[in-house]
Design a protein around this motif. Structure first.
Motif, PDB file in Angstrom:
ATOM      1  N   ARG A  53       0.870  -1.180   0.000  1.00  0.00           N
ATOM      2  CA  ARG A  53       0.000   0.000   0.000  1.00  0.00           C
ATOM      3  C   ARG A  53       0.897   1.216   0.000  1.00  0.00           C
ATOM      4  N   GLY A  54       0.804   2.006  -1.032  1.00  0.00           N
ATOM      5  CA  GLY A  54       1.565   3.258  -1.050  1.00  0.00           C
ATOM      6  C   GLY A  54       2.998   3.081  -1.512  1.00  0.00           C
ATOM      7  N   ALA A  55       3.601   4.211  -1.849  1.00  0.00           N
ATOM      8  CA  ALA A  55       4.928   4.228  -2.459  1.00  0.00           C
ATOM      9  C   ALA A  55       6.022   3.729  -1.518  1.00  0.00           C
ATOM     10  N   ASP A  56       5.909   4.036  -0.226  1.00  0.00           N
ATOM     11  CA  ASP A  56       6.957   3.636   0.709  1.00  0.00           C
ATOM     12  C   ASP A  56       7.062   2.118   0.802  1.00  0.00           C
ATOM     13  N   GLU A  57       5.918   1.477   0.946  1.00  0.00           N
ATOM     14  CA  GLU A  57       5.922   0.011   1.002  1.00  0.00           C
ATOM     15  C   GLU A  57       6.444  -0.590  -0.291  1.00  0.00           C
ATOM     16  N   LEU A  58       6.013   0.000  -1.415  1.00  0.00           N
ATOM     17  CA  LEU A  58       6.486  -0.513  -2.704  1.00  0.00           C
ATOM     18  C   LEU A  58       8.005  -0.397  -2.810  1.00  0.00           C
ATOM     19  N   ASN A  59       8.527   0.736  -2.392  1.00  0.00           N
ATOM     20  CA  ASN A  59       9.987   0.930  -2.456  1.00  0.00           C
ATOM     21  C   ASN A  59      10.731  -0.100  -1.614  1.00  0.00           C
ATOM     22  N   ALA A  60      10.203  -0.321  -0.412  1.00  0.00           N
ATOM     23  CA  ALA A  60      10.863  -1.281   0.479  1.00  0.00           C
ATOM     24  C   ALA A  60      10.802  -2.688  -0.121  1.00  0.00           C
ATOM     25  N   SER A  90      10.416  -3.435  -3.318  1.00  0.00           N
ATOM     26  CA  SER A  90      11.195  -3.464  -4.557  1.00  0.00           C
ATOM     27  C   SER A  90      12.676  -3.685  -4.289  1.00  0.00           C
ATOM     28  N   GLU A  91      13.136  -3.075  -3.201  1.00  0.00           N
ATOM     29  CA  GLU A  91      14.547  -3.241  -2.859  1.00  0.00           C
ATOM     30  C   GLU A  91      14.871  -4.719  -2.618  1.00  0.00           C
ATOM     31  N   VAL A  92      14.011  -5.373  -1.843  1.00  0.00           N
ATOM     32  CA  VAL A  92      14.198  -6.806  -1.581  1.00  0.00           C
ATOM     33  C   VAL A  92      14.060  -7.606  -2.879  1.00  0.00           C
ATOM     34  N   ALA A  93      13.058  -7.244  -3.690  1.00  0.00           N
ATOM     35  CA  ALA A  93      12.826  -7.966  -4.944  1.00  0.00           C
ATOM     36  C   ALA A  93      14.051  -7.897  -5.846  1.00  0.00           C
ATOM     37  N   HIS A  94      14.643  -6.728  -5.943  1.00  0.00           N
ATOM     38  CA  HIS A  94      15.818  -6.589  -6.806  1.00  0.00           C
ATOM     39  C   HIS A  94      16.992  -7.404  -6.288  1.00  0.00           C
ATOM     40  N   SER A  95      17.107  -7.460  -4.997  1.00  0.00           N
ATOM     41  CA  SER A  95      18.192  -8.264  -4.434  1.00  0.00           C
ATOM     42  C   SER A  95      17.947  -9.758  -4.711  1.00  0.00           C
ATOM     43  N   PRO A 152       6.424 -21.411 -13.315  1.00  0.00           N
ATOM     44  CA  PRO A 152       6.600 -22.481 -12.324  1.00  0.00           C
ATOM     45  C   PRO A 152       6.553 -22.028 -10.854  1.00  0.00           C
ATOM     46  N   LEU A 153       7.178 -20.884 -10.565  1.00  0.00           N
ATOM     47  CA  LEU A 153       7.186 -20.419  -9.173  1.00  0.00           C
ATOM     48  C   LEU A 153       6.789 -18.947  -9.093  1.00  0.00           C
ATOM     49  N   ARG A 154       5.941 -18.654  -8.110  1.00  0.00           N
ATOM     50  CA  ARG A 154       5.522 -17.276  -7.894  1.00  0.00           C
ATOM     51  C   ARG A 154       5.919 -16.870  -6.488  1.00  0.00           C
ATOM     52  N   ILE A 155       6.595 -15.767  -6.387  1.00  0.00           N
ATOM     53  CA  ILE A 155       6.988 -15.261  -5.072  1.00  0.00           C
ATOM     54  C   ILE A 155       6.190 -13.987  -4.795  1.00  0.00           C
ATOM     55  N   ALA A 156       5.536 -13.941  -3.639  1.00  0.00           N
ATOM     56  CA  ALA A 156       4.831 -12.722  -3.243  1.00  0.00           C
ATOM     57  C   ALA A 156       5.549 -12.132  -2.031  1.00  0.00           C
ATOM     58  N   ILE A 157       5.753 -10.820  -2.055  1.00  0.00           N
ATOM     59  CA  ILE A 157       6.422 -10.150  -0.925  1.00  0.00           C
ATOM     60  C   ILE A 157       5.565  -8.975  -0.473  1.00  0.00           C
ATOM     61  N   GLY A 158       5.176  -8.981   0.810  1.00  0.00           N
ATOM     62  CA  GLY A 158       4.401  -7.875   1.368  1.00  0.00           C
ATOM     63  C   GLY A 158       5.113  -7.271   2.563  1.00  0.00           C
ATOM     64  N   ALA A 159       4.448  -6.287   3.157  1.00  0.00           N
ATOM     65  CA  ALA A 159       5.055  -5.571   4.286  1.00  0.00           C
ATOM     66  C   ALA A 159       5.340  -6.533   5.445  1.00  0.00           C
ATOM     67  N   ARG A 160       4.421  -7.463   5.689  1.00  0.00           N
ATOM     68  CA  ARG A 160       4.629  -8.388   6.797  1.00  0.00           C
ATOM     69  C   ARG A 160       5.853  -9.273   6.554  1.00  0.00           C
ATOM     70  N   ASP A 161       6.018  -9.654   5.289  1.00  0.00           N
ATOM     71  CA  ASP A 161       7.199 -10.449   4.945  1.00  0.00           C
ATOM     72  C   ASP A 161       8.490  -9.682   5.244  1.00  0.00           C
TER      73      ASP A 161
END
Lengths: 492, 492
Positions: free
Chosen positions: A310-317, A319-324, A359-368
């Motif tokens: 929800r919102g840009a801050d969460e997305l940024n956080a 995205s950082e993990v996703a890119h890593s 084959p594989l789907r990864i979901a990442i949210g704030a709680r994660d």
């Protein structure tokens, strides 16, 4: 258009047609029987091409390119081959259009621009290639010739289905020339084996290797080796063929060589091919009512990451993990896509990737983020798990391997449980009505019996298995003696 | 057939034709104007394909596949495009052959099997693709579409030459769809730039980027960007084109989208292509009287090792060193072939690899083994050196880089010394008679002048250079005012 597919039990054929279109693999075009292969479908085909091409080169073959057109006089030179393809071929007769004097703004064929000799759009290239080989071969030193071609071919089929049977299709066709019968035979077997290995290891499709009966052989071949697969509806699909052509084309095109003793002899030949039909086999072997299921080795994206935010801050956080994660996975040669489109909600993305068989789907949210975890979902089993971020790369590597193996195992179990040995024609017919699949039965070896069974049941002899049980018996139809069992099935 | 080529000064055109055949690149086929691309030629084309494909994907494009045939009604929909290709196209009119009642064993077209609508074998795919895009595009969210296709196309050219102009050729064609004019224009420029980078960095061919004049534009385009190269005989060769198609095809095929404000608008388009013609450019830019010269980045084998030996013991000793060299070079991603055929003498092998343009040749003999050296020969300069085995890998790496750079430098120097600025038509004609090459001259911007100059001199405007000198002047032919110089040349 609804994303929901017709279920396989409801209407298998409809399920297939819908899946091909909705998963963005291919669609029908404005040209009767010709398809458009869409980018997602083509990306899968490219992966098949790359691996097959590697296998061909590893076995000593080189690529080349021969003309699209076959002049009629060459087309008809090998009689059986010509007879086999003459009834369904596209024929170029003219080379110019002109303004239609009766319809302003429209064009018509210019009657003055008629070709002296008609050109057939290649349905297969033996004729044009063997006519060329004549100029390349003088002595045993020029042999073997081991050539493959990636090309489009046209067969004017009346009933077409996306990937399975189209008027134009893409394929590869190997055409080899040899000094001896033994060498040509062993090439034909080798390439059938390459196809079997590719199907099983790469496409996760178990296949039976066998020989075709005389009436099912390629037009112009002395023997046709094949790989036969079984689809989920219990129908068989011929996935690849490799032909021992004897000296038929060498004789038709007068291709001789001087052997080591200086004696002139006709050259021995093989040809072998697989096509975009493999896409149909892939889809029908593994997919389910939710859509495409892809073995990891053929998936354009093996992993997709979907951010939940929800919102840009969460997305940024996130995205950082996703890119890593992406850079870790890519370092292991795992293909991964990050879908941070803001025009689609996560649920819609999940549905899309399920339909498209990632084959594989990864979901990442704030709680994660707080817990140092991600959620990972397997397409084949539709199961989910929460994984520590620190274990992710290793988990993904292992899961991809598991999925590849599990898909093969599942297809193999299905196939093996759908081979039924029968002793009587009553049993034979009963299996076709109830269980379907392959029927292993004794056959007296005559085309007459084969034709009669086909007429009565629509089942054909798919192949005489190379590793089949050799045991004396009596023909399931005629009661005449038989030396071995063959595999019957209804087929695509 | 003699290996010796006609020299370039004696007969450039004959030199080219002989080189293509003798270096095993391609040959004419039984089909008028269609070529057979032989394995060695095809291997070079595959290297071009791989690099271009990588560059296309890096710039966001995906591959797909569209039908070979274009129904006549679609073909004629975009009038200018139709007009441009109607006079030279292969037309399928029938779909079946039958036994010829008058000639036993022969076939003839079955008159009953006439198509309701004729099919044109694609000379280019805008029509079939834009007819398909109509179904894919509803809203700005569906844009851009960035698709490329690797395919064969057919243009029924009357005068053909291997690679340079053939009735069937292989190419890639990009077809993109955009929401705005600016975006489409920048795509057309981007892809022209990709072609320029590919030509210069990979093929070592310097090119001028420019715009075509109205009369030289692609049929159906609003602007055609191009890359123009100069061959060793002073004739220009158009090596690639990238078209801004405006809304012409969107209008012809009724392809509209809802923009962000919900308003319907026609889609903007580009298309761009390079073909097996690049093989002709490659050959004519670098090769010499001894045969093909290849830049290392396109050489199927960058290095060949030839053993010089008497007897099995010497061969074994040389082979051991050769295999060690090969594994060192391959570890550096250098492609290397070891030619230990005993059916050919070293001299014959040297001649073959010279003819086929292998960048570096390493010879190893018994004396080299004793001295810890090898002999290394450069194809481009025809120079040799004796190198310590311990320095070999590094030397090879450096030499390959040097050769790539030197070929570009040499071609650039030639090109730059063959651009002549002229002010008068007398000078213009004199340059064409003596020095040839590009002529940089003022032009009044009219098709009339352009046509007149072409009629009088056979020179055409190759392009209006993107980075050309912008200076006021007077037209070299008409004397009317001109804003900038353009490049004229005789061309392939």
């Amino acid at each position: 258009m609804s994303k929901k597919l017709t279920s396989r039990t409801e209407d298998y054929s409809k399920w297939y047609n819908e899946l091909v279109v909705k998963a963005d693999l291919a669609e029908n075009s404005a040209v009767r029987g010709c398809m458009v292969i869409k980018p997602y479908g083509y990306a899968i085909w490219e992966k098949m091409q790359a691996e097959l091409d590697r296998m061909f080169k590893e076995t000593g073959h080189q690529n080349a390119y021969f003309p699209l057109f076959v002049p009629k006089s060459l087309f008809e030179a090998e009689e059986k081959n010509a007879e086999g393809f003459a009834k369904e071929c596209a024929i170029v007769t003219h080379y110019r259009l002109q303004n239609d004097p009766e319809k302003p703004g429209k064009l018509r064929v210019d009657p003055e621009a008629k070709l002296e000799e008609e050109l057939i759009v290649r349905p297969t290239s033996e004729a044009i290639i063997w006519n060329t080989y004549r100029g390349w071969i003088q002595s045993y030193r020029d042999l073997p010739i081991l050539i493959n071609q990636w090309a489009n071919v046209v067969r004017w089929e009346m009933r077409t289905r996306l990937f399975l049977r189209t008027a134009e299709f893409l394929w590869q066709e190997g055409h080899t020339a040899h000094a001896t019968k033994a060498e040509a035979l062993s090439e034909a077997k080798l390439m059938n084996n390459v196809y079997a290995t590719f199907a099983e290891k790469f496409m996760a499709i178990p296949v039976v290797q066998g020989l075709k009966t005389e009436s099912e052989r390629f037009a112009g071949a002395d023997e046709t080796y094949c790989i036969e697969a079984l689809m989920q509806d219990g129908k068989a699909l011929q996935a690849g063929t490799s032909h021992f052509l004897g000296q038929n084309f060498a004789k038709a095109f007068d291709v001789k060589f001087a052997n080591k003793e200086g004696k002139q002899d006709h050259v021995w030949a093989t040809s072998w091919g697989v096509s975009t039909r493999l896409m149909g086999a892939l889809i029908m072997t593994h997919s389910d009512d939710n859509g495409l299921v892809l073995p990891p080795s053929l998936a354009p994206n093996q992993v997709v990451i979907v951010p939940i935010y929800r919102g840009a801050d969460e997305l940024n956080a996130v995205s950082e993990v996703a890119h890593s994660i992406m850079s870790d996975l890519r370092a292991k040669n795992i293909s991964v896509k990050y879908d941070d489109r803001d025009t689609q909600r996560p649920g819609a993305k999940f549905a899309q990737y399920e339909l498209q068989g990632v084959p594989l789907r990864i979901a990442i949210g704030a709680r994660d983020l707080a817990n140092g975890t991600v959620e990972i979902a397997r397409r084949d089993t539709l199961t989910k798990a929460v994984i520590a971020l620190s274990d992710l790369t290793e988990t993904v590597e292992n899961l991809l391997k598991d999925i590849q193996d599990a898909l093969f195992k599942k297809a193999l179990d299905f196939r093996d449980s759908h081979i039924t040995e029968v002793e009587t024609f009553e049993e034979f017919k009963k299996v076709l009505e109830t269980k379907t699949g392959f029927i292993s039965a004794h056959w007296d070896g005559t085309t007459e019996t084969e034709d009669k069974i086909k007429e009565l049941t629509k089942a054909t002899i798919r192949c005489i298995p190379l590793e089949g049980k050799v045991e004396a018996g009596v023909c399931v139809y005629s009661g005449n003696p038989s030396k071995r069992r063959v595999l019957f099935a209804k087929a695509y």
